[in-house]
Enzyme design. Sequence first.
Site, PDB file in Angstrom:
ATOM      1  CG  ASP A  41      -4.788  -6.912   2.317  1.00 30.30           C
ATOM      2  OD1 ASP A  41      -5.677  -6.414   1.607  1.00 30.30           O
ATOM      3  OD2 ASP A  41      -3.576  -6.770   2.093  1.00 30.30           O
ATOM      4  CG  ASP A  43      -3.956  -6.546  -4.126  1.00 35.51           C
ATOM      5  OD1 ASP A  43      -3.596  -7.440  -4.906  1.00 35.51           O
ATOM      6  OD2 ASP A  43      -4.959  -5.835  -4.321  1.00 35.51           O
ATOM      7  CD  GLU A  88      -2.097   2.443   0.089  1.00 32.92           C
ATOM      8  OE1 GLU A  88      -2.970   1.598   0.312  1.00 32.92           O
ATOM      9  OE2 GLU A  88      -1.377   2.420  -0.934  1.00 32.92           O
ATOM     10  CB  SER A 156      -9.296  -7.460  -1.278  1.00 35.59           C
ATOM     11  OG  SER A 156      -8.489  -6.766  -2.203  1.00 35.59           O
ATOM     12  CB  ALA A 157      -8.993  -1.806  -0.710  1.00 31.02           C
ATOM     13  CE  LYS A 205      -9.024  -4.504   3.521  1.00 30.77           C
ATOM     14  NZ  LYS A 205      -7.720  -4.934   2.996  1.00 30.77           N
ATOM     15  CG  ASP A 230      -0.283  -4.984   2.976  1.00 28.71           C
ATOM     16  OD1 ASP A 230       0.387  -4.366   2.118  1.00 28.71           O
ATOM     17  OD2 ASP A 230      -1.515  -5.028   2.948  1.00 28.71           O
TER      18      ASP A 230
END
Length: 300
Positions: A41, A43, A88, A156-157, A205, A230
């Site tokens: 990932d 961020d 989230e 990555s989102a 993802k 994360d």
Amino acid sequence: MAEEVSILKKATVRMRQPGRVLEIVGALRRGGGDRLQVISDFDMTLSRFAYNGKRCPSSYNILDDSKIISEECRKELKALNHHYYPIEIDPHRTIEEKSPHMIKWWTKAHDLLCQQKLQKLQIAEVVRESNAMLREGYKTFFNTLDQNNIPLLIFSAGIGDVLEEIIRQKKVFHPNIHIVSNYMDFDKDGFLQGFKGQLIYTYNKNSSMCENSGYFQQLQGRTNVLLLGDTMGDLTMADGVPGMENILKIGFLNDKVEEQRESYMDAYDIVLEKDETLDVVNGLLKHILHQGAGVETHGS
């Protein structure tokens, strides 16, 4: 064996099954660099969560906080964050419960950004002026993978254009890097008109996002995976790897540590609590690649 991977004694490390972790690390080491790929990932995994007690920006926050966004838009984006971020990271909701909220959040944020007449050429400047920071040890991480020809998939989102620019400005955007993310779509005059392809958010993802690119197919034989994330949504990033033999999942637990510790320890092999460095990852890479003369691992 335990003596050999001394980096795992770091105070930030939590492991539910230390014996199992050492077995996986041993298998990765036997496979060496030729069998390894890294899936990460971006961020709050490769980038820092906080610095000197202050939150660091995500690839979206960098735009939210920039001068190219109107004050009205900034307020609306912050309001979305205030509403959806607690959902989230809520440990009491399932991914199935969270997903519709995440899709709404991402879609609304993208719509707001598209109203802002952002220009392609502004991205580099916005990143330069931001407080974007990669985790301590990032140069060693990126350079070790590049020097050993180990593919790095950044899944990555976030916003692909922004995170790619961060990596370029840090001078570690090497040819071994492949990024799957939300990339901006600019019109012929260079203004943002939308986002390309399928929306990537925290909880989708998975392999379906990489199938079109054929990325994993090019890496036949790289059946050992080091996965870095994360969130719980990052755990599926390696689902598309064909014939995967060994996977070591490392999770950065950045926020709400007490509430989330148990679920993270159930899901990830190694959990790093409030650790703003890549020390553990770099120490493990050194060990896996038989570069044991370094500071972080012994007995190679």
